[in-house]
Scaffold this motif. Structure first.
Motif, PDB file in Angstrom:
ATOM      1  N   THR A  88       0.852  -1.186   0.000  1.00 55.80           N
ATOM      2  CA  THR A  88       0.000   0.000   0.000  1.00 55.80           C
ATOM      3  C   THR A  88       0.888   1.236   0.000  1.00 55.80           C
ATOM      4  N   ALA A  89       0.431   2.274  -0.686  1.00 59.79           N
ATOM      5  CA  ALA A  89       1.181   3.532  -0.711  1.00 59.79           C
ATOM      6  C   ALA A  89       0.281   4.635  -1.237  1.00 59.79           C
ATOM      7  N   ARG A  90       0.471   5.823  -0.690  1.00 57.56           N
ATOM      8  CA  ARG A  90      -0.302   6.971  -1.150  1.00 57.56           C
ATOM      9  C   ARG A  90       0.267   7.473  -2.475  1.00 57.56           C
ATOM     10  N   LEU A  91      -0.600   7.527  -3.499  1.00 62.33           N
ATOM     11  CA  LEU A  91      -0.179   8.022  -4.809  1.00 62.33           C
ATOM     12  C   LEU A  91      -0.389   9.522  -4.945  1.00 62.33           C
ATOM     13  N   THR A  92      -1.532  10.007  -4.425  1.00 59.88           N
ATOM     14  CA  THR A  92      -1.843  11.430  -4.441  1.00 59.88           C
ATOM     15  C   THR A  92      -2.345  11.809  -3.057  1.00 59.88           C
ATOM     16  N   ASP A  93      -2.701  13.069  -2.888  1.00 57.47           N
ATOM     17  CA  ASP A  93      -3.175  13.523  -1.575  1.00 57.47           C
ATOM     18  C   ASP A  93      -4.406  12.756  -1.110  1.00 57.47           C
ATOM     19  N   ASP A  94      -5.231  12.286  -2.054  1.00 51.47           N
ATOM     20  CA  ASP A  94      -6.480  11.632  -1.653  1.00 51.47           C
ATOM     21  C   ASP A  94      -6.643  10.205  -2.188  1.00 51.47           C
ATOM     22  N   THR A  95      -5.636   9.650  -2.807  1.00 52.30           N
ATOM     23  CA  THR A  95      -5.747   8.298  -3.356  1.00 52.30           C
ATOM     24  C   THR A  95      -4.580   7.434  -2.914  1.00 52.30           C
ATOM     25  N   THR A  96      -4.903   6.266  -2.367  1.00 50.32           N
ATOM     26  CA  THR A  96      -3.898   5.288  -1.969  1.00 50.32           C
ATOM     27  C   THR A  96      -4.016   4.062  -2.850  1.00 50.32           C
ATOM     28  N   ALA A  97      -2.893   3.601  -3.364  1.00 54.57           N
ATOM     29  CA  ALA A  97      -2.869   2.393  -4.184  1.00 54.57           C
ATOM     30  C   ALA A  97      -2.644   1.179  -3.296  1.00 54.57           C
ATOM     31  N   VAL A  98      -3.308   0.089  -3.653  1.00 56.01           N
ATOM     32  CA  VAL A  98      -3.093  -1.207  -3.004  1.00 56.01           C
ATOM     33  C   VAL A  98      -2.846  -2.209  -4.123  1.00 56.01           C
ATOM     34  N   LEU A  99      -1.773  -2.941  -4.020  1.00 52.83           N
ATOM     35  CA  LEU A  99      -1.478  -3.968  -5.025  1.00 52.83           C
ATOM     36  C   LEU A  99      -1.444  -5.323  -4.331  1.00 52.83           C
ATOM     37  N   LEU A 100      -2.468  -6.138  -4.611  1.00 52.84           N
ATOM     38  CA  LEU A 100      -2.526  -7.487  -4.047  1.00 52.84           C
ATOM     39  C   LEU A 100      -1.748  -8.446  -4.928  1.00 52.84           C
ATOM     40  N   SER A 101      -1.084  -9.399  -4.305  1.00 52.81           N
ATOM     41  CA  SER A 101      -0.374 -10.451  -5.025  1.00 52.81           C
ATOM     42  C   SER A 101      -0.916 -11.791  -4.542  1.00 52.81           C
ATOM     43  N   LEU A 102      -1.658 -12.461  -5.411  1.00 60.83           N
ATOM     44  CA  LEU A 102      -2.381 -13.666  -5.010  1.00 60.83           C
ATOM     45  C   LEU A 102      -1.889 -14.882  -5.780  1.00 60.83           C
ATOM     46  N   ALA A 103      -2.062 -16.052  -5.161  1.00 61.40           N
ATOM     47  CA  ALA A 103      -1.770 -17.295  -5.867  1.00 61.40           C
ATOM     48  C   ALA A 103      -2.758 -17.465  -7.014  1.00 61.40           C
ATOM     49  N   ARG A 104      -2.344 -18.149  -8.053  1.00 64.67           N
ATOM     50  CA  ARG A 104      -3.170 -18.231  -9.256  1.00 64.67           C
ATOM     51  C   ARG A 104      -4.451 -19.037  -9.061  1.00 64.67           C
ATOM     52  N   ASP A 105      -4.485 -19.859  -8.006  1.00 62.23           N
ATOM     53  CA  ASP A 105      -5.704 -20.631  -7.765  1.00 62.23           C
ATOM     54  C   ASP A 105      -6.660 -19.918  -6.803  1.00 62.23           C
ATOM     55  N   GLN A 106      -6.333 -18.693  -6.392  1.00 66.41           N
ATOM     56  CA  GLN A 106      -7.230 -17.939  -5.515  1.00 66.41           C
ATOM     57  C   GLN A 106      -8.216 -17.118  -6.341  1.00 66.41           C
ATOM     58  N   ASP A 107      -9.365 -16.845  -5.739  1.00 71.78           N
ATOM     59  CA  ASP A 107     -10.417 -16.059  -6.395  1.00 71.78           C
ATOM     60  C   ASP A 107     -10.132 -14.579  -6.179  1.00 71.78           C
ATOM     61  N   ALA A 108      -9.567 -13.932  -7.182  1.00 69.71           N
ATOM     62  CA  ALA A 108      -9.133 -12.536  -7.042  1.00 69.71           C
ATOM     63  C   ALA A 108     -10.297 -11.600  -6.753  1.00 69.71           C
ATOM     64  N   ARG A 109     -11.400 -11.789  -7.443  1.00 71.51           N
ATOM     65  CA  ARG A 109     -12.554 -10.903  -7.243  1.00 71.51           C
ATOM     66  C   ARG A 109     -13.114 -11.051  -5.834  1.00 71.51           C
ATOM     67  N   ALA A 110     -13.259 -12.283  -5.379  1.00 66.55           N
ATOM     68  CA  ALA A 110     -13.819 -12.519  -4.044  1.00 66.55           C
ATOM     69  C   ALA A 110     -12.911 -11.947  -2.960  1.00 66.55           C
ATOM     70  N   LEU A 111     -11.610 -12.071  -3.123  1.00 65.31           N
ATOM     71  CA  LEU A 111     -10.690 -11.564  -2.103  1.00 65.31           C
ATOM     72  C   LEU A 111     -10.645 -10.040  -2.093  1.00 65.31           C
ATOM     73  N   ALA A 112     -10.768  -9.421  -3.264  1.00 69.32           N
ATOM     74  CA  ALA A 112     -10.844  -7.959  -3.301  1.00 69.32           C
ATOM     75  C   ALA A 112     -12.120  -7.478  -2.609  1.00 69.32           C
ATOM     76  N   ASP A 113     -13.226  -8.169  -2.854  1.00 66.23           N
ATOM     77  CA  ASP A 113     -14.485  -7.816  -2.190  1.00 66.23           C
ATOM     78  C   ASP A 113     -14.372  -8.028  -0.676  1.00 66.23           C
ATOM     79  N   HIS A 114     -13.697  -9.095  -0.277  1.00 73.08           N
ATOM     80  CA  HIS A 114     -13.519  -9.384   1.154  1.00 73.08           C
ATOM     81  C   HIS A 114     -12.696  -8.287   1.821  1.00 73.08           C
ATOM     82  N   PHE A 115     -11.665  -7.840   1.136  1.00 78.07           N
ATOM     83  CA  PHE A 115     -10.835  -6.749   1.657  1.00 78.07           C
ATOM     84  C   PHE A 115     -11.674  -5.486   1.854  1.00 78.07           C
TER      85      PHE A 115
END
Length: 271
Positions: A88-115
C-alpha cells in the motif's frame, strides 16, 4: 553525548506531535507503486524492487486497487489481518494504491471484495474502493493501477448519491468513465461550459451540488432532499431556480441527460 542528545530531540519531536518519518518499507512501497503507476520506468525493470519490498511476484495474479481518502497504514493493517500479501502507498493527496499479489488458484474478485468489506468495518471507514481487473502478467500491472485510479476518480464526486458496489470496477462507472477519458477534448469543454453557463456564473454556489446529487440519484427528489438535509418544498425551490438559470426542463429526459453529461465533464475537468 551527541547520540544521547539526538535521541532526546527525537523523543521531544514525537511528543510535540511532529510527523513520524516513514519507515524504509513505506518509502520503498511508495516509490515502487508511484513508478509503476507513472509508467516512466518499464515494469520489468521494477521487478527487483518489488521483490526487495517483499511482494511475491513469481506465478502470481496481481489485483490493483485504488482507495480514496484512506490512511495507507490502516489499509496495510487490514491486509495483514486478512493474510493478503500486498503493498500500500499513497499516490496522491487523496488516493492510496493497493497492489494485491495472489496465488493463481485464488479467487481474485472474491478476495478484493472481502478486503473492501473488512475495511468498511473499521471505525470511520467509508472510502471508495476501486479495482482493475486482475493481471496475470507483471507488465500489465501499471495499466491496472491507472485503471483503478481512473475508476476511483470517476465516482468520487457523487459517491454518496450513487448505489455503488463494495468494490467499484470499470463496468460500474458507465458514462462517467467515458466522459472522464474525454475531459480534455476542447469540444467537450465548450459543451460543458455552454450547458452549465447559467449556474457557473451565478452567485448561488449551493445549486451545483444539488443538481449533481439530483442527477446522480436518477432525479430522485426524496433521496436528494435527504442527502442535502432539506425539506421537499425547499428542494423544489432550488430545482426551479436551477431550471430557470439553465433554461431547461429537467423532467425532459433528453435535456436532463444533456445537463448530466455536461456536469460530469465539468467535474472531470475540475478533478
Amino acid at each position: 553525548l551527541l547520540a544521547d542528545r539526538a535521541a532526546e530531540a527525537l523523543v521531544l519531536h514525537r511528543m510535540l506531535g511532529g510527523p513520524a518519518t516513514p519507515s524504509w518499507e513505506e518509502q520503498s512501497a511508495r516509490s515502487l507503486l508511484t513508478d509503476l503507476a507513472g509508467g516512466a520506468v518499464p515494469a520489468r525493470q521494477l521487478l527487483p524492487r518489488a521483490r526487495a519490498a517483499g511482494l511475491p511476484v513469481n506465478r502470481r495474479v496481481f489485483v490493483p486497487l485504488a482507495v480514496r481518502d484512506e490512511d495507507p497504514a490502516r489499509l496495510g493493517r487490514v491486509l495483514r489481518l486478512l493474510g493478503l500479501p500486498g503493498l500500500t502507498a499513497r499516490l496522491t493527496d487523496d488516493t492510496t494504491a493497493v497492489l494485491l499479489s495472489l496465488a493463481r488458484d485464488q479467487d481474485a474478485r472474491a478476495l478484493a471484495d472481502h478486503f473492501a468489506a473488512r475495511l468498511r468495518t473499521e471505525p470511520g471507514a467509508g472510502a471508495v474502493v476501486a479495482a482493475a481487473d486482475a493481471r496475470t502478467a507483471w507488465d500489465d500491472v501499471p495499466a491496472g493501477l491507472r485503471e483503478a485510479q481512473h475508476v476511483a476518480d470517476a465516482v468520487t464526486d457523487s459517491a454518496a448519491a450513487l448505489d455503488l458496489p463494495p468494490v467499484v470496477r470499470l463496468r460500474d462507472i458507465h458514462l462517467r468513465g467515458l466522459v472522464r477519458l474525454l475531459r480534455d477534448d476542447p469540444h467537450v469543454q465548450s459543451f460543458a461550459e455552454r450547458e452549465l453557463d447559467g449556474l457557473l456564473r451565478g452567485p448561488d454556489e449551493d445549486l451545483l451540488p444539488v443538481l449533481r446529487t439530483y442527477l446522480a440519484t436518477g432525479r430522485n427528489k426524496s433521496r436528494t432532499a435527504q442527502l442535502h438535509h432539506v425539506s421537499r418544498p425547499a428542494l423544489y425551490r432550488r430545482l426551479e431556480a436551477i431550471q430557470a438559470r439553465l433554461g431547461v426542463d429537467l423532467d425532459d429526459f433528453e435535456q436532463a441527460a444533456s445537463v448530466h453529461i455536461a456536469l460530469l465533464a465539468h467535474d472531470a475537468q475540475q478533478g
